[in-house]
Design a protein around this motif. Structure first.
Motif, mmCIF file in Angstrom:
data_model
loop_
_atom_site.group_PDB
_atom_site.id
_atom_site.type_symbol
_atom_site.label_atom_id
_atom_site.label_comp_id
_atom_site.label_asym_id
_atom_site.label_seq_id
_atom_site.Cartn_x
_atom_site.Cartn_y
_atom_site.Cartn_z
ATOM 1 N N GLY A 1 2.155 8.630 -1.394
ATOM 2 C CA GLY A 1 0.791 8.783 -0.880
ATOM 3 C C GLY A 1 0.746 9.404 0.508
ATOM 4 O O GLY A 1 -0.313 9.838 0.962
ATOM 5 N N PRO B 1 -2.117 2.944 -4.332
ATOM 6 C CA PRO B 1 -2.553 4.052 -3.475
ATOM 7 C C PRO B 1 -3.755 3.664 -2.607
ATOM 8 O O PRO B 1 -4.660 2.970 -3.072
ATOM 9 C CB PRO B 1 -2.943 5.153 -4.474
ATOM 10 C CG PRO B 1 -2.281 4.772 -5.756
ATOM 11 C CD PRO B 1 -2.175 3.283 -5.763
ATOM 12 N N SER C 1 -6.434 5.561 0.505
ATOM 13 C CA SER C 1 -6.797 6.930 0.901
ATOM 14 C C SER C 1 -7.273 6.968 2.344
ATOM 15 O O SER C 1 -7.785 5.980 2.886
ATOM 16 C CB SER C 1 -7.893 7.458 -0.013
ATOM 17 O OG SER C 1 -9.096 6.778 0.274
ATOM 18 N N PHE D 1 -7.114 4.049 4.725
ATOM 19 C CA PHE D 1 -5.732 3.775 4.300
ATOM 20 C C PHE D 1 -5.476 2.287 4.076
ATOM 21 O O PHE D 1 -4.370 1.810 4.313
ATOM 22 C CB PHE D 1 -4.719 4.258 5.340
ATOM 23 C CG PHE D 1 -4.568 5.744 5.448
ATOM 24 C CD1 PHE D 1 -4.034 6.484 4.415
ATOM 25 C CD2 PHE D 1 -4.929 6.406 6.622
ATOM 26 C CE1 PHE D 1 -3.849 7.856 4.525
ATOM 27 C CE2 PHE D 1 -4.752 7.783 6.742
ATOM 28 C CZ PHE D 1 -4.213 8.507 5.699
ATOM 29 N N SER E 1 0.853 -1.187 0.000
ATOM 30 C CA SER E 1 0.000 0.000 0.000
ATOM 31 C C SER E 1 0.886 1.234 0.000
ATOM 32 O O SER E 1 2.032 1.199 0.434
ATOM 33 C CB SER E 1 -0.914 0.002 1.237
ATOM 34 O OG SER E 1 -0.140 0.141 2.407
ATOM 35 N N ASP E 2 0.341 2.322 -0.522
ATOM 36 C CA ASP E 2 1.043 3.609 -0.472
ATOM 37 C C ASP E 2 0.097 4.594 0.188
ATOM 38 O O ASP E 2 -0.934 4.914 -0.399
ATOM 39 C CB ASP E 2 1.393 4.070 -1.893
ATOM 40 C CG ASP E 2 1.983 5.470 -1.902
ATOM 41 O OD1 ASP E 2 2.482 5.909 -0.845
ATOM 42 O OD2 ASP E 2 1.926 6.136 -2.958
ATOM 43 N N PRO E 3 0.386 5.044 1.416
ATOM 44 C CA PRO E 3 1.611 4.858 2.194
ATOM 45 C C PRO E 3 1.673 3.502 2.903
ATOM 46 O O PRO E 3 0.654 2.866 3.143
ATOM 47 C CB PRO E 3 1.515 5.985 3.236
ATOM 48 C CG PRO E 3 0.046 6.219 3.418
ATOM 49 C CD PRO E 3 -0.578 5.955 2.100
ATOM 50 N N SER F 1 5.920 11.649 3.836
ATOM 51 C CA SER F 1 6.577 11.215 2.601
ATOM 52 C C SER F 1 7.536 10.051 2.858
ATOM 53 O O SER F 1 7.906 9.337 1.922
ATOM 54 C CB SER F 1 7.327 12.378 1.954
ATOM 55 O OG SER F 1 8.268 12.907 2.865
#
Ligand code: PLP
Length: 384
Positions: A350, A142, A144, A149, A120-122, A345
């Motif tokens: 993401g 990504p 959200s 998340f 996953s990102d982040p 970051s």
């Protein structure tokens, strides 16, 4: 004289950069509040310390079996049965010096050069570096804040290729503190791809409950550890549960690369699993008080929280009204407000515009740190 690109191209762990800058300020006599560190502030529970001292006194200070002490592996298996109702053969458990070496062995046994792992990102900053270290390719998907998340099976399915070897999940997650629901886990397991499940924050859950991927599929590797739940970061102890066909290779790799995990830490870990339920519950309740306090204060200050974290000890807060450069913002907060925070970051593109706050610190320190951030941000103009 050039180091190999395997290490040369590795990104630094930004939270450590912030921490080291904070420590340099402290060495100059400045007072810094640490909300960046992902490490329990609690002392290791007494039964663990006593077991370690006993192990030393009894001369249990030699190499152990490469897979770990049989007593400890049986206790880990018993823990899976008690917590999740899943039967894990101790023969599938490999004890390591922390979850991190378990991750290295897992990816080492799993990936040929060019093989892909969906993340996953982040996500936890080190995953991509572990994957690249063994010449694998992290494939970010990504996620959200509005969706907790967390990975969704449909989004993952769209990224599967013939090179996909595994999907990496982490629930409760670092840096977001959110959990995968049973439905989401079942959906991911249903894709049929191997799942690597980092369950290091299991037990640190404040609402709802966490699930082990082993409740949904046997086609999975599980990473577990003592660092977080038992406040044992410095003891360096973790484990890997792997599918049976991988065990022989994992044992050979562990023999060659590490020989065994530390014997004293392993005896201490046995006490953690079998004698520390009250200590764990005390720490869990305290984290929960801090979590509620931190969420409330971050919202008052003006940070965005589209979903409330319910596990681990992190809040990933939206700071986009102030910045689009979370690394610069984190260093600005450190310099101006004297508070250590982690740039979002660090956890992938993401996470940009977000700041991770850790509540592995006393409520007094959290209150002081957030008041400093509030005063500083009140005097700073928002983004144009
Ligand atoms: C998600 C996650 N996995 C693994 C680790 C590594 O833990 P260990 O101390 O067991 O090596 C950490 C440490 O912060 C983490 O946050």
């Amino acid at each position: 004289m050039l180091p190999a690109c395997r290490t040369r191209e590795m990104s630094s762990f930004k939270v450590m950069d912030v921490l080291e800058a904070a420590q340099a300020m402290e060495a100059r006599g400045e007072h810094v509040v640490h909300l960046e560190i992902g490490e329990p502030d609690f002392d290791t529970p007494e039964p663990v310390k006593r077991a370690a001292i006993r192990a030393i006194e009894e001369g249990k200070t030699h190499y152990t079996h490469s897979l770990g002490l049989p007593e400890l592996r049986e206790a880990i298996a018993a823990d899976y049965l008690a917590r999740y109702g899943v039967d894990v053969d101790p023969a599938r458990i490999l004890v390591t010096s922390g979850t991190s070496p378990a991750m290295l062995l897992m990816f080492g046994a799993l990936l040929e050069a060019g093989d892909e792992v969906i993340v996953s990102d982040p996500c936890y900053a080190c995953y991509r570096n572990f994957i690249r270290f063994v010449d694998g390719v992290p494939v970010p998907v990504p996620v959200s804040a509005e969706d907790g998340f967390q990975l969704h099976a449909d989004a993952v399915a769209a990224r599967l290729t013939p090179r996909t070897r595994a999907v990496l999940v982490n629930s409760p997650a670092n840096p977001t503190g959110t959990l995968l629901s049973a439905g989401r886990m079942a959906g991911l397991a249903g894709l049929g791809t191997l799942i690597c499940s980092d369950e290091i924050y299991h037990g640190l859950v404040y609402e709802g409950r966490e699930h082990s991927i082993l409740e949904f599929t046997d086609k999975a590797f599980v990473l577990g550890g003592f660092s977080k739940l038992y406040a044992m970061t410095g003891w360096r102890l973790g484990w890997l549960v792997a599918p049976e066909p991988y065990m022989d290779c994992l044992r050979k790799a562990a023999q060659n690369l590490f020989i065994s995990a530390g014997s004293v830490a392993q005896w201490a870990g046995l006490a953690a699993l079998t004698q520390c339920a009250d200590d764990v519950e005390r720490m869990r309740r305290t984290y929960d008080e801090r979590r509620r306090f931190m969420i409330g204060r971050l919202r008052e200050i003006g940070f965005g929280l589209a979903c409330e974290p319910t596990g681990a000890f992190y809040v990933l807060a939206d700071a986009r009204r102030w910045t689009s450069d979370s690394l610069a913002f984190a260093f600005e907060i450190l310099a101006e407000a004297k508070v250590g925070v982690t740039p979002g970051s660090d956890f992938g593109p993401g996470g940009e515009g977000f700041i991770r706050f850790s509540y592995a610190n006393s409520i007094e320190n959290i209150a002081e740190g957030l008041s400093r951030v509030e005063r500083y941000l009140a005097s700073r103009p928002p983004r144009p």
